[in-house]
Motif scaffolding. Structure first.
Motif, PDB file in Angstrom:
ATOM      1  N   GLN A   1      45.138 -37.685   5.055  1.00 57.34           N
ATOM      2  CA  GLN A   1      46.403 -38.284   4.652  1.00 57.34           C
ATOM      3  C   GLN A   1      46.719 -39.529   5.465  1.00 57.34           C
ATOM      4  N   SER A   2      46.474 -39.461   6.763  1.00 58.25           N
ATOM      5  CA  SER A   2      46.796 -40.597   7.624  1.00 58.25           C
ATOM      6  C   SER A   2      45.928 -41.813   7.320  1.00 58.25           C
ATOM      7  N   SER A   3      44.749 -41.596   6.756  1.00 63.79           N
ATOM      8  CA  SER A   3      43.851 -42.707   6.408  1.00 63.79           C
ATOM      9  C   SER A   3      43.872 -43.023   4.909  1.00 63.79           C
ATOM     10  N   PHE A   4      44.811 -42.422   4.184  1.00 65.46           N
ATOM     11  CA  PHE A   4      44.969 -42.635   2.744  1.00 65.46           C
ATOM     12  C   PHE A   4      43.704 -42.298   1.960  1.00 65.46           C
ATOM     13  N   ARG A   5      42.958 -41.286   2.426  1.00 65.59           N
ATOM     14  CA  ARG A   5      41.795 -40.794   1.684  1.00 65.59           C
ATOM     15  C   ARG A   5      42.263 -39.617   0.824  1.00 65.59           C
ATOM     16  N   ILE A   6      42.901 -39.952  -0.294  1.00 67.08           N
ATOM     17  CA  ILE A   6      43.475 -38.922  -1.144  1.00 67.08           C
ATOM     18  C   ILE A   6      42.382 -38.062  -1.766  1.00 67.08           C
ATOM     19  N   ASP A   7      41.191 -38.628  -1.951  1.00 70.76           N
ATOM     20  CA  ASP A   7      40.085 -37.824  -2.485  1.00 70.76           C
ATOM     21  C   ASP A   7      39.744 -36.681  -1.538  1.00 70.76           C
ATOM     22  N   ARG A   8      39.808 -36.949  -0.228  1.00 73.19           N
ATOM     23  CA  ARG A   8      39.541 -35.889   0.745  1.00 73.19           C
ATOM     24  C   ARG A   8      40.674 -34.863   0.779  1.00 73.19           C
ATOM     25  N   VAL A   9      41.898 -35.331   0.549  1.00 76.37           N
ATOM     26  CA  VAL A   9      43.016 -34.391   0.466  1.00 76.37           C
ATOM     27  C   VAL A   9      42.789 -33.403  -0.679  1.00 76.37           C
ATOM     28  N   PHE A  10      42.320 -33.910  -1.827  1.00 78.68           N
ATOM     29  CA  PHE A  10      42.062 -33.036  -2.960  1.00 78.68           C
ATOM     30  C   PHE A  10      40.867 -32.121  -2.694  1.00 78.68           C
ATOM     31  N   VAL A  11      39.882 -32.596  -1.937  1.00 77.23           N
ATOM     32  CA  VAL A  11      38.773 -31.727  -1.537  1.00 77.23           C
ATOM     33  C   VAL A  11      39.321 -30.542  -0.751  1.00 77.23           C
ATOM     34  N   ALA A  12      40.221 -30.823   0.195  1.00 79.48           N
ATOM     35  CA  ALA A  12      40.825 -29.752   0.994  1.00 79.48           C
ATOM     36  C   ALA A  12      41.634 -28.799   0.108  1.00 79.48           C
ATOM     37  N   ILE A  13      42.400 -29.351  -0.834  1.00 81.69           N
ATOM     38  CA  ILE A  13      43.217 -28.512  -1.721  1.00 81.69           C
ATOM     39  C   ILE A  13      42.335 -27.594  -2.554  1.00 81.69           C
ATOM     40  N   PHE A  14      41.259 -28.146  -3.110  1.00 78.63           N
ATOM     41  CA  PHE A  14      40.373 -27.339  -3.949  1.00 78.63           C
ATOM     42  C   PHE A  14      39.705 -26.227  -3.149  1.00 78.63           C
ATOM     43  N   PHE A  15      39.331 -26.512  -1.909  1.00 82.51           N
ATOM     44  CA  PHE A  15      38.698 -25.473  -1.098  1.00 82.51           C
ATOM     45  C   PHE A  15      39.712 -24.423  -0.660  1.00 82.51           C
ATOM     46  N   ILE A  16      40.974 -24.818  -0.451  1.00 80.56           N
ATOM     47  CA  ILE A  16      42.013 -23.833  -0.160  1.00 80.56           C
ATOM     48  C   ILE A  16      42.166 -22.875  -1.333  1.00 80.56           C
ATOM     49  N   MET A  17      42.202 -23.435  -2.542  1.00 76.48           N
ATOM     50  CA  MET A  17      42.307 -22.600  -3.737  1.00 76.48           C
ATOM     51  C   MET A  17      41.081 -21.700  -3.886  1.00 76.48           C
ATOM     52  N   LEU A  18      39.894 -22.265  -3.617  1.00 79.02           N
ATOM     53  CA  LEU A  18      38.661 -21.490  -3.746  1.00 79.02           C
ATOM     54  C   LEU A  18      38.622 -20.341  -2.751  1.00 79.02           C
ATOM     55  N   LEU A  19      39.014 -20.598  -1.506  1.00 78.38           N
ATOM     56  CA  LEU A  19      39.031 -19.540  -0.495  1.00 78.38           C
ATOM     57  C   LEU A  19      40.014 -18.436  -0.877  1.00 78.38           C
ATOM     58  N   SER A  20      41.174 -18.826  -1.396  1.00 81.50           N
ATOM     59  CA  SER A  20      42.155 -17.830  -1.816  1.00 81.50           C
ATOM     60  C   SER A  20      41.601 -16.959  -2.935  1.00 81.50           C
ATOM     61  N   LEU A  21      40.931 -17.582  -3.894  1.00 79.40           N
ATOM     62  CA  LEU A  21      40.338 -16.828  -5.003  1.00 79.40           C
ATOM     63  C   LEU A  21      39.233 -15.902  -4.516  1.00 79.40           C
ATOM     64  N   LEU A  22      38.413 -16.387  -3.584  1.00 79.47           N
ATOM     65  CA  LEU A  22      37.318 -15.562  -3.073  1.00 79.47           C
ATOM     66  C   LEU A  22      37.843 -14.359  -2.298  1.00 79.47           C
ATOM     67  N   LEU A  23      38.863 -14.569  -1.475  1.00 81.40           N
ATOM     68  CA  LEU A  23      39.452 -13.446  -0.742  1.00 81.40           C
ATOM     69  C   LEU A  23      40.096 -12.447  -1.701  1.00 81.40           C
ATOM     70  N   PHE A  24      40.786 -12.967  -2.708  1.00 80.71           N
ATOM     71  CA  PHE A  24      41.379 -12.106  -3.720  1.00 80.71           C
ATOM     72  C   PHE A  24      40.299 -11.286  -4.427  1.00 80.71           C
ATOM     73  N   GLY A  25      39.193 -11.956  -4.798  1.00 80.59           N
ATOM     74  CA  GLY A  25      38.102 -11.255  -5.463  1.00 80.59           C
ATOM     75  C   GLY A  25      37.450 -10.215  -4.570  1.00 80.59           C
ATOM     76  N   LEU A  26      37.317 -10.529  -3.274  1.00 71.34           N
ATOM     77  CA  LEU A  26      36.726  -9.572  -2.336  1.00 71.34           C
ATOM     78  C   LEU A  26      37.585  -8.321  -2.207  1.00 71.34           C
ATOM     79  N   ILE A  27      38.907  -8.502  -2.073  1.00 66.13           N
ATOM     80  CA  ILE A  27      39.812  -7.357  -1.989  1.00 66.13           C
ATOM     81  C   ILE A  27      39.759  -6.549  -3.279  1.00 66.13           C
TER      82      ILE A  27
END
Length: 252
Positions: free
Chosen positions: A211-237
């Protein structure tokens, strides 16, 4: 099982449609990448910069899993104490509800002041996010035990502890796993919030730097991986739930 795959396929197709629509709109309107990158640009950045992102990802996974384990363990212990000791329940239950009304973003700086920038304040934040769904779901499961089954066990001479561990606790497993699935999805977000407020690595740190370097593409990479991790943990449980609850039903 076939129905689950069918629903999952429909969800995937709808998600694919949204990504295609997003891609087309960005290309047509010629939106600059610093404002809104196309999904293809986000995917490209994820592939190119994964070596740099990998360490942050591992740090978040470790912290989320550890915080989830601690929070769920504390939540289960608290739920058992509150259910078994009604007088304690009367005193502590309102305090538990009040604890959920304190914004995490306000509490986190205080924890850092009190406990420093180590792992302890982060684990406290994640545990606070995770334990409450476990407490509520477990207590609801304990209370929903069929009264006639409890009466039958009392008739055959079962003690209070035996009734709880042999009947009420197994009966509450579906409710307990419902709470676990909620806590699992919360744990990732709680981890990212804790990383925002002071950490050397993690997806939250990666997102802040992007965010501080205005790399919004990297921000979306982080968002997508947050969503993916949440889904994987949900699936594991959910997978563990099917094994445990199915095994319990087969044993019965």
């Amino acid at each position: 099982m076939k129905g689950s795959w069918k629903r999952g396929g429909r969800s995937f197709l709808f998600l694919l449609f949204l990504f295609i629509l997003w891609e087309v709109l960005v290309r047509i309107t010629q939106t600059p990448m610093w404002l809104l990158p196309a999904p293809s640009d986000v995917f490209k950045e994820a592939m190119i910069g994964f070596d740099n992102f990998y360490g942050h990802l591992l740090s978040t996974i470790y912290l989320a899993m550890l915080g989830l384990f601690i929070g769920c363990s504390i939540g289960l212990i608290i739920s058992i104490i509150l259910y078994r000791l009604p007088k304690v329940n009367e005193v502590l239950y309102p305090l538990l509800i009040l604890s959920q009304n304190i914004p995490t973003i306000v509490l986190a700086p205080l924890l850092i002041i009190w406990f420093g920038f180590g792992i302890l304040p982060k684990l406290i934040i994640i545990s606070l996010v995770c334990f409450f769904p476990i407490v509520i779901a477990s207590m609801d499961g304990f209370r929903q035990t069929a009264p006639e089954l409890k009466h039958y066990m009392q008739m055959v001479g079962a003690r209070r502890n035996q009734i709880f561990w042999k009947l009420e606790f197994p009966h509450a497993l579906p409710s307990l796993f419902s709470g676990l699935k909620i806590a699992a999805t919360y744990s990732v977000m709680g981890t990212v919030i804790s990383e925002w407020l002071g950490a050397k690595s993690g997806i939250g740190v990666y997102m802040t730097l992007a965010q501080s370097s205005f790399r919004i593409d990297r921000v979306f990479v982080a968002i997508f991986f947050i969503m993916l991790l949440s889904l994987l943990l949900f699936g594991l449980i959910r997978f563990i739930e099917k094994m445990v609850v199915k095994g319990r039903k087969e044993a019965v």
